[in-house]
Design an enzyme around this catalytic site. Sequence first.
Site, PDB file in Angstrom:
ATOM      1  N   HIS A 206       9.185  -1.301   3.497  1.00  0.00           N
ATOM      2  CA  HIS A 206       9.067  -1.452   4.954  1.00  0.00           C
ATOM      3  C   HIS A 206       8.940  -2.912   5.326  1.00  0.00           C
ATOM      4  O   HIS A 206       8.371  -3.710   4.571  1.00  0.00           O
ATOM      5  CB  HIS A 206       7.859  -0.669   5.501  1.00  0.00           C
ATOM      6  CG  HIS A 206       6.594  -0.904   4.743  1.00  0.00           C
ATOM      7  ND1 HIS A 206       6.327  -0.271   3.538  1.00  0.00           N
ATOM      8  CD2 HIS A 206       5.540  -1.711   4.987  1.00  0.00           C
ATOM      9  CE1 HIS A 206       5.146  -0.676   3.096  1.00  0.00           C
ATOM     10  NE2 HIS A 206       4.642  -1.562   3.950  1.00  0.00           N
TER      11      HIS A 206
ATOM     12  N   GLU B 290       0.827  -1.218   0.000  1.00  0.00           N
ATOM     13  CA  GLU B 290       0.000   0.000   0.000  1.00  0.00           C
ATOM     14  C   GLU B 290       0.858   1.264   0.000  1.00  0.00           C
ATOM     15  O   GLU B 290       0.489   2.270  -0.597  1.00  0.00           O
ATOM     16  CB  GLU B 290      -0.893   0.038   1.253  1.00  0.00           C
ATOM     17  CG  GLU B 290      -1.974  -1.028   1.263  1.00  0.00           C
ATOM     18  CD  GLU B 290      -2.653  -1.142   2.622  1.00  0.00           C
ATOM     19  OE1 GLU B 290      -2.405  -0.278   3.502  1.00  0.00           O
ATOM     20  OE2 GLU B 290      -3.416  -2.094   2.798  1.00  0.00           O
TER      21      GLU B 290
HETATM   22  P1  AMP Z   1       1.869  -2.475   3.059  1.00  0.00           P
HETATM   23  O1  AMP Z   1       0.512  -3.014   2.715  1.00  0.00           O
HETATM   24  O2  AMP Z   1       2.902  -3.547   3.244  1.00  0.00           O
HETATM   25  O3  AMP Z   1       2.296  -1.366   2.131  1.00  0.00           O
HETATM   26  O4  AMP Z   1       1.699  -1.854   4.505  1.00  0.00           O
HETATM   27  C1  AMP Z   1       1.483  -0.501   4.751  1.00  0.00           C
HETATM   28  C2  AMP Z   1       1.204  -0.381   6.220  1.00  0.00           C
HETATM   29  O5  AMP Z   1       1.366   0.981   6.597  1.00  0.00           O
HETATM   30  C3  AMP Z   1      -0.232  -0.767   6.608  1.00  0.00           C
HETATM   31  O6  AMP Z   1      -0.188  -1.848   7.549  1.00  0.00           O
HETATM   32  C4  AMP Z   1      -0.808   0.511   7.212  1.00  0.00           C
HETATM   33  O7  AMP Z   1      -1.639   0.258   8.305  1.00  0.00           O
HETATM   34  C5  AMP Z   1       0.468   1.248   7.618  1.00  0.00           C
HETATM   35  N1  AMP Z   1       0.337   2.708   7.685  1.00  0.00           N
HETATM   36  C6  AMP Z   1      -0.141   3.539   6.721  1.00  0.00           C
HETATM   37  N2  AMP Z   1      -0.086   4.820   7.135  1.00  0.00           N
HETATM   38  C7  AMP Z   1       0.453   4.795   8.388  1.00  0.00           C
HETATM   39  C8  AMP Z   1       0.767   5.799   9.340  1.00  0.00           C
HETATM   40  N3  AMP Z   1       0.549   7.095   9.104  1.00  0.00           N
HETATM   41  N4  AMP Z   1       1.301   5.415  10.522  1.00  0.00           N
HETATM   42  C9  AMP Z   1       1.534   4.106  10.779  1.00  0.00           C
HETATM   43  N5  AMP Z   1       1.270   3.116   9.914  1.00  0.00           N
HETATM   44  C10 AMP Z   1       0.724   3.451   8.736  1.00  0.00           C
END
Ligand code: AMP
Length: 118
Positions: free
Chosen positions: A101, A96
């Site tokens: 990360h 996402e």
């Molecule tokens: P991915 O699907 O591997 O890209 O994971 C993105 C992650 O970022 C998701 O688990 C979201 O909940 C997390 N996320 C998005 N925005 C934030 C934020 N502002 N602070 C902390 N986590 C976030």
Amino acid sequence: MPEETIFSKIIRREVPATILFQDDRVTAFRDINAKAPTHILIIPNKVIPSTNDVTPEDEGVLGHLFIVAAKLAKEQGIARDGYRLIVNCGRHGGQEVYHLHMHLMGGRPLGPMLMPAG
Ligand code: AMP
């Protein structure tokens, strides 16, 4: 230069996040939408959009993500029972946020790694 995401703002502390660790190479903070009792994101401070963009010069920082993951797992009390490290890449990987990360998740049995193939 790759495009910044909200994660760069978290690194610079321009938006709030629960930062658990930060040094000159990586930052770790709690996932805003935790899917396990412990759910932490560990990211390079440098913007690398996804694993598709990794280069040999990133070897050090990517290794450091694992060192920080192991340290945080111990600190969070989940090392003994175990945990899961996930790096999603691209559309099929469910990525996402396009700032590479590592998810550190634990605190309960996490179940099978994937949904059955469909
Ligand atoms: P991915 O699907 O591997 O890209 O994971 C993105 C992650 O970022 C998701 O688990 C979201 O909940 C997390 N996320 C998005 N925005 C934030 C934020 N502002 N602070 C902390 N986590 C976030």
